[in-house]
Scaffold this active site. Structure first.
Site, PDB file in Angstrom:
ATOM      1  N   ASP A 254       1.172  -1.083   0.050  1.00 20.33           N
ATOM      2  CA  ASP A 254       0.207   0.076  -0.206  1.00 20.33           C
ATOM      3  C   ASP A 254       0.875   1.014   0.329  1.00 20.33           C
ATOM      4  O   ASP A 254       2.068   1.088  -0.012  1.00 20.33           O
ATOM      5  CB  ASP A 254      -1.045  -0.150   1.218  1.00 20.33           C
ATOM      6  CG  ASP A 254      -2.451   0.883   0.880  1.00 20.33           C
ATOM      7  OD1 ASP A 254      -2.600   1.267   0.229  1.00 20.33           O
ATOM      8  OD2 ASP A 254      -3.248  -0.215   0.736  1.00 20.33           O
ATOM      9  N   HIS A 277       2.039   1.216  -3.364  1.00 14.37           N
ATOM     10  CA  HIS A 277       1.731   2.004  -3.806  1.00 14.37           C
ATOM     11  C   HIS A 277       1.983   3.700  -4.140  1.00 14.37           C
ATOM     12  O   HIS A 277       1.198   4.113  -5.100  1.00 14.37           O
ATOM     13  CB  HIS A 277       0.243   1.280  -3.704  1.00 14.37           C
ATOM     14  CG  HIS A 277      -0.956   0.603  -3.374  1.00 14.37           C
ATOM     15  ND1 HIS A 277      -2.195  -0.115  -3.246  1.00 14.37           N
ATOM     16  CD2 HIS A 277      -0.258  -0.375  -3.595  1.00 14.37           C
ATOM     17  CE1 HIS A 277      -2.463  -0.843  -2.911  1.00 14.37           C
ATOM     18  NE2 HIS A 277      -1.371  -1.156  -3.860  1.00 14.37           N
TER      19      HIS A 277
END
Length: 449
Positions: A254, A277
């Site tokens: 993430d 991410h």
């Protein structure tokens, strides 16, 4: 909290008072002094206030309980005893099995050069954590106060025992996993030299805080089972101002850093983010009737490896609706702005995309966003000096700069941006509602989205 646990915590505090030494004891090993770490090279938007002097004779050593018992009471007692000018030394291994509210700290150093580990009691923690309204965030301890310096000198570990949490969440989406570390009202000071391991959820939530330097951190969380270790953001900032995050290594899933609503005057520099991410603005606009502001960010000299997107801005569409996901998300309809954001000197290493502007975040299909353009307006956003390689996941597309309407983006610029595709084909950049004359993108340049 149950009666037995309450009694245990009170007994722990009483016992801890006997373990605390206010004057350094003869024969005690010298504890690690607070390092002199400064923001570098980009300076904060506002000077971080100088700390007050510490009393070298006001030092509290915390002796852990026997047989791995709960040390929460001992830790809290030491922090209270040597608060206001002292130093607390956590140089052993400690277990935290009951929640700690540490928002009373003032003018204090905490030398966490040992290990703090949270007991993996899932049922208990889900009923006894500190709750935040934002995105259902919760944690087992909360730090806050004024002029606080928490440091690990490169050896200190905070361990969240994330594996049982990931395993449980894989079969039950209602499991609420605690965040590893939360600041709530931390004003002035630093967090440096710590190793953060196996966080059940986000590693750091910097909320309602200001004038804070975070540096030389080492984050690593990976699952050893088939359960995915997800939502393990490195740092999320929320309602915080004048923060520097720098010179750290992050291996996780993430967002490496995520700027949530009302994040202002923030520097992020010298990070190496692997498997993330990206360094992300947002998501924003997911709560109706709320006005989200993110402004004055400088993101400098960061390496992004094996990421979905290196530089990312994500905002929800302009109407609330049920979105993709399991369980489905509900979001969108909020308003606000993103202003004065610079991504400068970003190295891409085997990433899906170098840049992504997404004003349709969370939506099932693009028509939903065209019908309801985002109410979060993006202005004065610059991407410059970005290069490196893609992994071919979207080959030959190297980035997506897609706004929801002609009115929702203004002055989006790119300078000296290039990406080498794994196939060798010239890079293409999907664009919508962009002034292409402001975009110096390598390869083919903009193509219709």
């Amino acid at each position: 909290m149950g009666f037995k646990r309450t009694i245990g915590l009170l007994l722990g505090i009483l016992l801890a008072l006997d373990q605390v030494s206010v004057l350094a004891q003869p024969g005690r090993p010298t504890f690690a002094k607070r390092p002199d770490i400064q923001p570098n090279p980009i300076q904060p938007y506002k000077a971080i206030p100088l700390h007050s002097r510490r009393n070298s004779h006001k030092v509290c050593y915390v002796k852990p309980s026997l047989n791995g018992g709960d040390d929460a009471g001992r830790v809290e007692a030491a922090l209270r005893r040597c608060n206001n000018g002292g130093t607390i030394v956590l140089d052993k291994e400690y277990s935290i099995c009951t929640p700690l509210d540490l928002r009373f700290l003032k003018h204090v150093d905490v030398a966490l050069t040992g290990k703090v580990e949270f007991c993996p009691e899932l049922e208990f923690w889900q009923q006894n954590v500190f709750q935040f309204h934002f995105q259902n965030a919760s944690s087992w301890w909360v730090w806050g106060g004024e002029d606080i310096h928490l440091y690990g000198a490169g050896t200190g570990v905070i361990h969240g025992n994330g594996q049982p949490w990931w395993d449980a969440a894989a079969g039950n989406s209602s499991v609420r996993r605690p965040l590893l570390f939360i600041t709530d009202g931390w004003h002035g000071g630093s967090i440096t030299g710590l190793k953060l391991r196996q966080s059940p959820n986000w590693h750091n939530f910097i909320a309602n805080s200001s004038d804070l330097l975070i540096s030389d951190m080492d984050i690593f969380s990976r699952s050893s089972s088939e359960a995915w270790a997800s939502n393990l953001d490195g740092w999320d900032t929320f309602r915080s101002d004048n923060v520097v995050i720098q010179n750290s290594v992050i291996n996780h899933d993430d967002d490496c850093v995520s700027f949530k609503p009302n994040s202002t005057n923030i520097i992020v520099q010298g990070l190496h983010c692997n498997g993330s991410h990206g360094i992300s603005v947002g998501s924003l606009g997911n709560y109706p009737y709320q006005y989200d502001i993110v402004s004055d960010l400088y993101i400098y000299n960061n390496t992004m490896a094996n990421t979905t997107t290196a530089a990312r801005l994500k905002v929800w569409p302009g109407a609330e609706a049920v979105k993709k996901g399991n369980p489905p998300w509900v979001g969108g309809g909020g308003k606000g702005y993103v202003r004065n954001v610079t991504y400068d000197l970003m190295i891409n290493d085997n990433n899906d995309l170098a840049i992504q502007i997404d004003q349709c975040y969370g939506a099932i299909n693009a028509s939903e966003c065209l019908d309801h353009p985002s109410g979060v307006i993006l202005t004065n956003v610059l991407f410059k000096n970005m290069w490196g390689t893609s992994n071919g996941a979207n080959d030959p597309v190297a980035g997506q700069l897609i706004c929801g309407s002609a009115d929702s983006c203004d002055n989006i610029r790119a300078e000296n941006v290039t990406l080498t595709n794994s196939s060798g084909q010239p890079s293409e950049w999907q664009c919508r509602y962009m002034d292409e004359e402001l975009l110096d993108l390598g390869g083919v340049g903009c193509i219709p989205a």
